[in-house]
Design an enzyme around this catalytic site. Structure first.
Site, PDB file in Angstrom:
ATOM      1  N   SER A   1      -3.747   7.280  12.947  1.00  0.00           N
ATOM      2  CA  SER A   1      -3.447   7.293  14.390  1.00  0.00           C
ATOM      3  C   SER A   1      -4.746   7.374  15.210  1.00  0.00           C
ATOM      4  CB  SER A   1      -2.550   8.496  14.715  1.00  0.00           C
ATOM      5  OG  SER A   1      -3.299   9.683  14.511  1.00  0.00           O
TER       6      SER A   1
ATOM      7  N   GLU B   1      -9.147  -1.466   5.479  1.00  0.00           N
ATOM      8  CA  GLU B   1      -7.979  -1.737   6.323  1.00  0.00           C
ATOM      9  C   GLU B   1      -8.371  -1.646   7.798  1.00  0.00           C
ATOM     10  OE1 GLU B   1      -4.761   1.100   5.935  1.00  0.00           O
ATOM     11  OE2 GLU B   1      -3.310  -0.335   6.750  1.00  0.00           O
TER      12      GLU B   1
ATOM     13  N   GLU C   1      -5.633   9.637  17.250  1.00  0.00           N
ATOM     14  CA  GLU C   1      -6.228  10.986  17.193  1.00  0.00           C
ATOM     15  C   GLU C   1      -7.097  11.111  15.938  1.00  0.00           C
ATOM     16  OE1 GLU C   1      -3.038  10.332  17.804  1.00  0.00           O
ATOM     17  OE2 GLU C   1      -2.800  11.064  19.854  1.00  0.00           O
TER      18      GLU C   1
ATOM     19  N   SER D   1       4.659  -1.117   4.113  1.00  0.00           N
ATOM     20  CA  SER D   1       4.903  -2.446   4.687  1.00  0.00           C
ATOM     21  C   SER D   1       5.116  -3.471   3.571  1.00  0.00           C
ATOM     22  CB  SER D   1       3.716  -2.885   5.543  1.00  0.00           C
ATOM     23  OG  SER D   1       3.459  -1.934   6.539  1.00  0.00           O
TER      24      SER D   1
ATOM     25  N   GLN E   1       0.847  -1.197   0.000  1.00  0.00           N
ATOM     26  CA  GLN E   1       0.000   0.000   0.000  1.00  0.00           C
ATOM     27  C   GLN E   1       0.884   1.249   0.000  1.00  0.00           C
ATOM     28  OE1 GLN E   1      -1.785   0.609   3.781  1.00  0.00           O
ATOM     29  NE2 GLN E   1      -3.480   1.848   3.022  1.00  0.00           N
ATOM     30  N   GLY E   2       0.950   1.941  -1.119  1.00  0.00           N
ATOM     31  CA  GLY E   2       1.807   3.130  -1.233  1.00  0.00           C
ATOM     32  C   GLY E   2       0.998   4.398  -1.050  1.00  0.00           C
TER      33      GLY E   2
ATOM     34  N   SER F   1       1.279   6.620   2.327  1.00  0.00           N
ATOM     35  CA  SER F   1       1.970   7.632   3.142  1.00  0.00           C
ATOM     36  C   SER F   1       3.228   8.152   2.457  1.00  0.00           C
ATOM     37  CB  SER F   1       2.375   7.043   4.492  1.00  0.00           C
ATOM     38  OG  SER F   1       1.266   6.466   5.118  1.00  0.00           O
TER      39      SER F   1
HETATM   40  C1  LIG Z   1       2.908  -0.587  11.605  1.00  0.00           C
HETATM   41  C2  LIG Z   1       2.666   0.433  10.531  1.00  0.00           C
HETATM   42  C3  LIG Z   1       2.443   0.024   9.228  1.00  0.00           C
HETATM   43  C4  LIG Z   1       2.233   0.978   8.223  1.00  0.00           C
HETATM   44  N1  LIG Z   1       2.086   0.527   6.932  1.00  0.00           N
HETATM   45  C5  LIG Z   1       1.864   1.425   5.943  1.00  0.00           C
HETATM   46  C6  LIG Z   1       1.728   0.984   4.590  1.00  0.00           C
HETATM   47  O1  LIG Z   1       1.839  -0.215   4.278  1.00  0.00           O
HETATM   48  N2  LIG Z   1       1.488   1.907   3.642  1.00  0.00           N
HETATM   49  C7  LIG Z   1       1.363   3.243   3.925  1.00  0.00           C
HETATM   50  O2  LIG Z   1       1.102   4.021   3.011  1.00  0.00           O
HETATM   51  N3  LIG Z   1       1.541   3.712   5.199  1.00  0.00           N
HETATM   52  C8  LIG Z   1       1.786   2.829   6.209  1.00  0.00           C
HETATM   53  N4  LIG Z   1       1.968   3.282   7.503  1.00  0.00           N
HETATM   54  C9  LIG Z   1       2.011   4.721   7.760  1.00  0.00           C
HETATM   55  C10 LIG Z   1       0.806   5.257   8.518  1.00  0.00           C
HETATM   56  O3  LIG Z   1      -0.341   5.262   7.702  1.00  0.00           O
HETATM   57  C11 LIG Z   1       1.163   6.663   9.014  1.00  0.00           C
HETATM   58  O4  LIG Z   1       2.254   6.525   9.906  1.00  0.00           O
HETATM   59  C12 LIG Z   1       0.007   7.308   9.727  1.00  0.00           C
HETATM   60  O5  LIG Z   1      -1.010   7.639   8.817  1.00  0.00           O
HETATM   61  C13 LIG Z   1       0.445   8.588  10.484  1.00  0.00           C
HETATM   62  O6  LIG Z   1       1.115   9.449   9.636  1.00  0.00           O
HETATM   63  P1  LIG Z   1       2.543  10.048  10.037  1.00  0.00           P
HETATM   64  O7  LIG Z   1       3.420   8.927  10.477  1.00  0.00           O
HETATM   65  O8  LIG Z   1       3.013  10.907   8.908  1.00  0.00           O
HETATM   66  O9  LIG Z   1       2.279  10.947  11.321  1.00  0.00           O
HETATM   67  P2  LIG Z   1       1.718  12.440  11.337  1.00  0.00           P
HETATM   68  O10 LIG Z   1       0.552  12.546  10.425  1.00  0.00           O
HETATM   69  O11 LIG Z   1       2.848  13.385  11.110  1.00  0.00           O
HETATM   70  O12 LIG Z   1       1.200  12.561  12.825  1.00  0.00           O
HETATM   71  C14 LIG Z   1       2.066  12.882  13.918  1.00  0.00           C
HETATM   72  C15 LIG Z   1       1.221  13.048  15.170  1.00  0.00           C
HETATM   73  O13 LIG Z   1       0.283  14.135  15.023  1.00  0.00           O
HETATM   74  C16 LIG Z   1      -1.049  13.706  15.275  1.00  0.00           C
HETATM   75  N5  LIG Z   1      -1.979  14.401  14.360  1.00  0.00           N
HETATM   76  C17 LIG Z   1      -1.808  14.605  13.038  1.00  0.00           C
HETATM   77  N6  LIG Z   1      -2.887  15.237  12.518  1.00  0.00           N
HETATM   78  C18 LIG Z   1      -3.758  15.429  13.547  1.00  0.00           C
HETATM   79  C19 LIG Z   1      -5.063  16.031  13.649  1.00  0.00           C
HETATM   80  N7  LIG Z   1      -5.676  16.539  12.577  1.00  0.00           N
HETATM   81  N8  LIG Z   1      -5.656  16.034  14.860  1.00  0.00           N
HETATM   82  C20 LIG Z   1      -5.053  15.495  15.958  1.00  0.00           C
HETATM   83  N9  LIG Z   1      -3.819  14.941  15.922  1.00  0.00           N
HETATM   84  C21 LIG Z   1      -3.176  14.899  14.734  1.00  0.00           C
HETATM   85  C22 LIG Z   1      -1.044  12.216  14.967  1.00  0.00           C
HETATM   86  O14 LIG Z   1      -2.072  11.550  15.664  1.00  0.00           O
HETATM   87  C23 LIG Z   1       0.340  11.803  15.469  1.00  0.00           C
HETATM   88  O15 LIG Z   1       0.322  11.614  16.847  1.00  0.00           O
HETATM   89  C24 LIG Z   1       2.214   2.366   8.519  1.00  0.00           C
HETATM   90  C25 LIG Z   1       2.453   2.788   9.839  1.00  0.00           C
HETATM   91  C26 LIG Z   1       2.683   1.843  10.827  1.00  0.00           C
HETATM   92  C27 LIG Z   1       2.979   2.336  12.215  1.00  0.00           C
END
Ligand SMILES: Cc1cc2nc3c(=O)[nH]c(=O)nc-3n(C[C@H](O)[C@H](O)[C@H](O)COP(=O)(O)OP(=O)(O)OC[C@H]3O[C@@H](n4cnc5c(N)ncnc54)[C@H](O)[C@@H]3O)c2cc1C
Length: 390
Positions: free
Chosen positions: A371, A241, A373, A158, A123-124, A126
């Site tokens: 997340s 998902e 949130e 992943s 899944q591409g 993020s």
């Molecule tokens: C185990 C695992 C597997 C994953 N696999 C994939 C995958 O296969 N493909 C893929 O595309 N992605 C994948 N991801 C990525 C995942 O989708 C992102 O990590 C997730 O969407 C959060 O984005 P970020 O890491 O950029 O954090 P950010 O968006 O930068 O968030 C940082 C912090 O800010 C908070 N925050 C952000 N916006 C808000 C808001 N509007 N209100 C309140 N709080 C907020 C968040 O809750 C978090 O605590 C995976 C992540 C994990 C941990």
């Protein structure tokens, strides 16, 4: 919801149980490369015996099973402690999205190979600056003749290292409002210009990857749905998902709770945790969590299997499960006491060091698929109808 099983459903359960007893998956290898080969072989075996994609239409290689048969299937797999299916992204997101939005040609090209684990999907979505705010994604795709030319970077993808196909969200109209200029593309991961770099996690695994796209040519025929209309498909994918995937995971955490109660009955030997009042309370709370989770999950799954497409209620399930699972594993470490510091590599570790390992792994669960949130915002706005967050 009616929890009674018909004779046909009981036959389905006993046929599956017998099959699982005569075809055990064997123990899972530690090494990721070996695990991938093992996972492919196991999923192929399930597929050949008619146990993969049980609720998918028969026309696409599924079994056309009923809602309750699907629930029975998940229960039996969790009970038999079978490993997670290797082609999880394909089975829980790619396949359902193709069934809902793909052309007949795309369905015939991909669905069977997803089921048989002949081709692994990832899944591409993020990007370094587009996670929670996914619609901020910048990976560009420009149409040149019959192909899109893709440039950009994804992250946290992943199993990308082992994937043959990627569900890629790309920006095809940079001038449109951010949710409107996105397209959902299927990209062959073996195309020239795709580079995958693994990322190491706290648990020691390298499931995650960064994926770079440099002038990657993708046939226009690989668009799912319409050009610039990929956002709604992305949302369908995420709802699958959050909900379908969570359903099987909550069943596995019920099995984990049972195993933890087993450990609490024998450890520490002088006064087992199950006899210590504070830990008993925590184990009881974990049991209550898991019962609440079970019925929430069943109610949501029934809706999905009847209507085909999950709704925002899946966020309730994802939030409940991921937070409950972390609490369960924190309790496990309290039950272990000082042994909770010993990882798999230590000969003194309890239960082969699985509890600290699972605890480390579980930290990502409240981030993956959105997340906590973000789930709370979705529940507030789209389930409860509260005003939008600013
Ligand atoms: C185990 C695992 C597997 C994953 N696999 C994939 C995958 O296969 N493909 C893929 O595309 N992605 C994948 N991801 C990525 C995942 O989708 C992102 O990590 C997730 O969407 C959060 O984005 P970020 O890491 O950029 O954090 P950010 O968006 O930068 O968030 C940082 C912090 O800010 C908070 N925050 C952000 N916006 C808000 C808001 N509007 N209100 C309140 N709080 C907020 C968040 O809750 C978090 O605590 C995976 C992540 C994990 C941990």
């Amino acid at each position: 919801m009616d929890f009674s099983y018909s004779p046909a459903e009981e036959r389905f359960r006993s046929e599956l149980r017998t099959w699982l007893q005569t075809n055990p998956p064997g123990s899972e290898p530690e090494n990721l490369d070996a695990w991938i080969a093992y996972g492919k072989a196991w999923q192929r075996k399930l597929y050949e015996a008619g146990w993969c994609g049980v609720h998918w239409p028969k026309a696409y290689g599924g079994r056309g099973a009923t809602v309750l048969e699907q629930i029975i299937f998940q229960e039996e797999m969790a009970q038999a402690r079978t490993p997670l299916l290797i082609n999880l992204a394909g089975l829980t997101m790619g396949g359902p999205v193709l069934i809902a939005h793909g052309t007949e040609e795309q369905k015939h090209r991909h669905l069977q190979s997803i089921l048989a684990a002949e081709e692994i999907w990832c899944q591409g979505f993020s990007e370094p600056n587009a996670g929670s705010d996914l619609a901020a994604l910048k990976t560009r795709a420009v149409l040149e003749g019959d192909s899109f030319v893709v440039n950009g970077q994804k992250v946290w993808t992943s199993f990308a290292r082992y994937a043959d196909w990627c569900m890629l969200l790309v920006r095809t109209d940079p001038d449109a409002p951010k949710h409107k200029g996105i397209t959902f593309l299927l990209v062959d991961m073996h195309s020239p210009g795709v580079t995958v770099r693994p990322l190491k996690q706290i648990s020691g695994e390298e499931d995650f990857n960064e994926v770079f796209f440099e002038d990657v040519r993708v046939p226009r025929a690989n668009v799912i749905g319409a050009v610039n209309a990929g956002w709604d498909i992305a949302i369908t994918t995420l709802m699958h998902e959050r909900q379908t995937l969570t359903f099987s995971r909550q069943l596995q955490s019920r099995v984990a709770l049972k195993e933890l109660i087993g450990l609490a009955r024998r450890h520490p030997p002088a006064t087992p945790a199950a006899h210590q009042p504070l830990l008993r309370q925590k184990l009881a709370a974990a049991y209550i969590d898991s019962e609440a989770m079970k019925y929430t999950a069943l109610r949501n799954l029934t809706n999905v299997l009847r209507g085909g497409i999950p709704g925002p209620e899946g966020s309730i399930e994802k939030l409940l499960w991921s937070e409950m699972y972390q609490r369960l594993l924190e309790t496990a470490l309290e039950v272990e006491g000082p042994y909770g510091q010993l990882l798999k590599t230590s000969p003194y570790a309890l239960d082969d060091g699985k509890w600290p390992h699972l605890m480390l792994y579980s930290r990502g669960r409240t981030i993956a698929a959105g997340s906590s949130e973000i789930q709370r915002n979705i529940i507030a706005e789209r389930v409860l109808g509260l005003p939008r967050a600013r």
